[in-house]
Design an enzyme around this catalytic site. Structure first.
Site, short mmCIF file in Angstrom:
data_model
loop_
_atom_site.label_atom_id
_atom_site.label_comp_id
_atom_site.label_asym_id
_atom_site.label_seq_id
_atom_site.Cartn_x
_atom_site.Cartn_y
_atom_site.Cartn_z
N ASP A 1 0.80 -1.13 -0.01
CA ASP A 1 -0.07 -0.04 0.11
C ASP A 1 0.79 1.14 0.07
OD1 ASP A 1 -2.34 1.35 -0.03
OD2 ASP A 1 -2.83 1.11 2.20
N GLY B 1 0.06 5.49 -4.24
CA GLY B 1 -0.61 6.74 -4.77
C GLY B 1 0.07 7.85 -3.94
N ASN C 1 -11.04 -2.47 -5.61
CA ASN C 1 -10.12 -1.63 -6.60
C ASN C 1 -10.73 -1.22 -7.78
OD1 ASN C 1 -6.96 -2.57 -5.17
ND2 ASN C 1 -8.21 -1.24 -4.55
C1 IPE Z 1 -5.55 -2.65 -0.41
O1 IPE Z 1 -5.25 -1.62 -0.30
C2 IPE Z 1 -5.66 -3.40 -1.57
C3 IPE Z 1 -4.48 -3.76 -2.33
C4 IPE Z 1 -3.16 -3.39 -1.48
C5 IPE Z 1 -4.31 -4.44 -3.52
P1 IPE Z 1 -6.06 -0.17 -0.53
O2 IPE Z 1 -5.43 0.96 -0.65
O3 IPE Z 1 -6.88 -0.52 -1.70
O4 IPE Z 1 -7.02 -0.37 0.82
P2 IPE Z 1 -7.95 0.68 1.30
O5 IPE Z 1 -8.87 1.20 0.58
O6 IPE Z 1 -6.83 1.69 1.90
O7 IPE Z 1 -8.60 -0.11 2.64
C1 IPE Z 2 -1.61 -0.07 -3.39
O1 IPE Z 2 -1.24 1.71 -3.40
C2 IPE Z 2 -1.69 -0.42 -4.89
C3 IPE Z 2 -3.10 -0.76 -5.03
C4 IPE Z 2 -4.19 -0.71 -4.33
C5 IPE Z 2 -3.53 -1.30 -6.37
P1 IPE Z 2 -2.42 2.66 -3.31
O2 IPE Z 2 -2.85 2.92 -4.83
O3 IPE Z 2 -3.51 2.05 -2.57
O4 IPE Z 2 -1.86 3.80 -2.80
P2 IPE Z 2 -2.59 4.92 -1.75
O5 IPE Z 2 -2.92 4.22 -0.43
O6 IPE Z 2 -3.47 5.63 -2.57
O7 IPE Z 2 -1.32 5.63 -1.27
MG MG Z 3 -4.16 2.42 -0.61
#
Ligand code: IPE
Ligand code: IPE
Ligand code: MG
Length: 247
Positions: A18, A21, A66
């Site tokens: 995680d 982003g 997602n």
């Molecule tokens: C969990 O991360 C899913 C993956 C790492 C693929 P998210 O970023 O989607 O989870 P939430 O929304 O913060 O719970």
């Molecule tokens: C994890 O990083 C990757 C996926 C869930 C596919 P994020 O995309 O959730 O990153 P943040 O949580 O927005 O920083």
């Molecule tokens: Mg995330």
């Protein structure tokens, strides 16, 4: 940093990758750039896990939730997955790593499904190392799918309701052939499980790190293993019982 002794190396490490982003946002970059860097981390971490003697590594790559992200982010993630599978095939074969998936992969784009089938078929006979990708994965869907398959087996006489037990039921989970995770790591500072392997992590040790996934490296994995090594897994017993071998 010295890793924990060999007896304390977890057999199975599961990671909620995680923070891609936020990593990108901090640098004024598009989110997809964070995902691109995240793919590079996957390679580093899979190599490091093997070097450290971790036999199973499961990576949460795409959750059922997602799909609700902006369409360009979803299609970008699918394109990256396709790229990753094409690029890693030779390395996986060279390092004798078997690829498995958990999740409703039948809903992934056709091209990605083809690549997955190709890599899975090419690595299926390797037994030392296993990389599990959680793709279109959700723990609640997994339980619902398993319940359906189990009920069908009962209807068709392959299972008897009177024999129902966790051991029998768990054979219908996506993870039927994979031991339960010993250690669950989540990066990016979030302290939640986000519908990930809820059943299988019943007794997993959990380590949360503030590091964003694109910045996570071998040293971070080693420090999670150090933390794991300091934990006492009691499984409901007392410390004294653990010390005397469970009696
Ligand atoms: C969990 O991360 C899913 C993956 C790492 C693929 P998210 O970023 O989607 O989870 P939430 O929304 O913060 O719970
Ligand atoms: C994890 O990083 C990757 C996926 C869930 C596919 P994020 O995309 O959730 O990153 P943040 O949580 O927005 O920083
Ligand atoms: Mg995330």
């Amino acid at each position: 940093m010295t890793p924990p002794g060999p007896d304390k190396i977890p057999q199975h490490v599961a990671i909620i990758m995680d923070g891609n982003g936020r990593w990108a946002k901090q640098r004024g970059l598009p989110r997809l750039e964070g995902h691109r860097r995240g793919v590079e981390t996957v390679r580093t971490v899979v190599d490091a896990a093997r070097e450290l003697g971790i036999r199973y590594i499961t990576l949460y790559a795409f959750s059922v939730e997602n799909w609700k992200r902006p369409t360009d982010e979803v299609s970008g993630l699918m394109a990256l997955l396709d790229y990753f599978l094409k690029r890693e095939l030779d390395t996986l074969i060279k390092n004798r790593v078997r690829l498995l998936t958990i999740g409703r992969t039948e809903a992934l784009p056709a091209g990605v499904q083809r690549e997955l089938q190709r890599v899975i078929a090419a690595t299926k006979d390797f037994t030392d190392w296993t990389l599990v990708l959680a793709l279109n994965y959700g723990s609640r869907n997994e339980v619902a799918d398993a319940a359906k398959a189990y009920a069908t087996a009962v209807q068709e006489g392959r299972e008897k309701l009177s024999d129902a037990s966790w051991e029998r039921f768990s054979r219908y989970l996506y993870s039927a052939d994979i031991p339960d995770p010993d250690l669950l790591i989540r990066t990016s500072g979030e302290q939640r499980v986000s519908n990930f392997m809820l059943m299988q992590c019943a007794y997993a040790e959990m380590v949360f790190t503030p590091v964003f996934w694109p910045d996570f490296g071998k040293a971070d994995l080693e420090s999670a293993l150090q933390e794991y090594g300091r934990r006492e897994r009691r499984y409901g017993l007392t410390t004294e019982q653990i010390k005397t071998g469970g009696s």
